[in-house]
Design a protein around this motif. Structure first.
Motif: not given
Length: 287
Positions: A141, A143, A223, A226-227, A230, A247, A251, A254-255, A275
């Motif tokens: 998706d 994210w 995580d 993924r970030m 993406t 994003f 992102a 959101k996390l 992050t």
């Protein structure tokens, strides 16, 4: 004209000698052997895994780079001599049907241009005595979570039951910054940008018995992986700066919100770590 349909199976391993033995035994029990079986060991002390590999004369052992799964997959590719390659985790067991069916698919795809990537399914055995979870490839998706059931093009794969054409890896490599997580979908995104496509073959399947070894360490970077991948997709492969910027701003927020709600201060700390690590990956990839 003869087309090359030779096949290698690569196993990246780390501190899981007992699981590795089961994986190799499942290959040994196959009615047809791959042309190559490569074990690349990222463990701190390779002697135990090397001794396991020595029990299986058809397998080649090498020490991995010990900086993460992306780099270790590339280390396998450096010694592959076949036209197609599969990657399985060291806690995966192949059914007897896997290798013969993989060869059939390689033979069918050898004459195609470009040669497609193939994804099967994985039966994930989480709780002894209970039915395994059926894992099929799902698209990502916005994210970066792979939870969108494909309705047209498939843009993901289950790497443990996947087949890659080696011609792809003459143009692309796994991202060596990724210690664990998202390295396979990053590769699929790269492959799509080069004109390759993924085909789904549910008859191709494996059994996965997730090992607890290394899990906590891997969970700490998922995580971030993924970030980073993406954001990389939006900027490098899609070349959509608006998506990348949106994003990159939202992102991490959101996390942080999700993990803080779930775990409190510990979750907030984990989100900051993720992050920060993702930003480090991004800075290193552009350096």
């Amino acid at each position: 004209m003869a087309f090359d349909s030779s096949l290698a199976i690569c196993i990246c391993t780390r501190h899981r000698a007992d699981d590795l033995r089961k994986a190799l035994q499942s290959i040994a029990d196959s009615p047809r052997r791959p042309d190559q079986v490569i074990v690349s060991d990222d463990g701190q002390d390779g002697r135990t895994s090397e001794a396991v590999v020595a029990e299986f004369p058809f397998a080649f052992y090498q020490r991995g780079p010990r900086i993460g799964l992306g780099a270790n997959r590339n280390a396998c590719l450096a010694v592959v001599k076949t036209a197609f390659v599969c990657f399985i985790d060291d806690d995966v067991v192949l059914p007897p049907s896997f290798v013969p069916l993989a060869y059939q698919l390689c033979e069918a795809n050898a004459q195609r241009s470009p040669q497609p990537l193939v994804s099967g399914i994985e039966f994930k055995h989480v709780t002894p005595g209970e039915a395994p979870i059926r894992i099929e490839p799902h698209n990502a998706d916005f994210w970066g979570f792979q939870r969108v059931k494909p309705t047209s093009e498939l843009k993901a794969m289950v790497i443990n039951s996947g087949i890659f054409p080696m011609e792809l890896f003459r143009k692309a490599q796994f991202d060596p910054l990724l210690r664990y997580g998202s390295e396979e979908i990053d590769m699929i995104r790269h492959a799509y940008s080069l004109g390759y496509r993924v085909e789904f073959k549910p008859e191709l399947w494996v059994d996965h018995y997730p090992s607890p070894v290394n899990r906590d360490e891997y969970a700490s970077v998922v995580d971030a992986s993924r970030m980073y991948t993406t954001a990389k997709d939006y900027l490098k492969y899609q070349k959509n700066f608006g998506r990348f910027l949106f994003f990159s701003i939202f992102a991490p927020l959101k996390l942080a919100l999700a993990l803080t709600r779930r775990y409190g201060l510990k979750g907030l700390t984990a989100s900051i770590h993720a992050t920060t690590l993702a930003l480090q990956y991004g800075a290193r990839s552009n350096s």
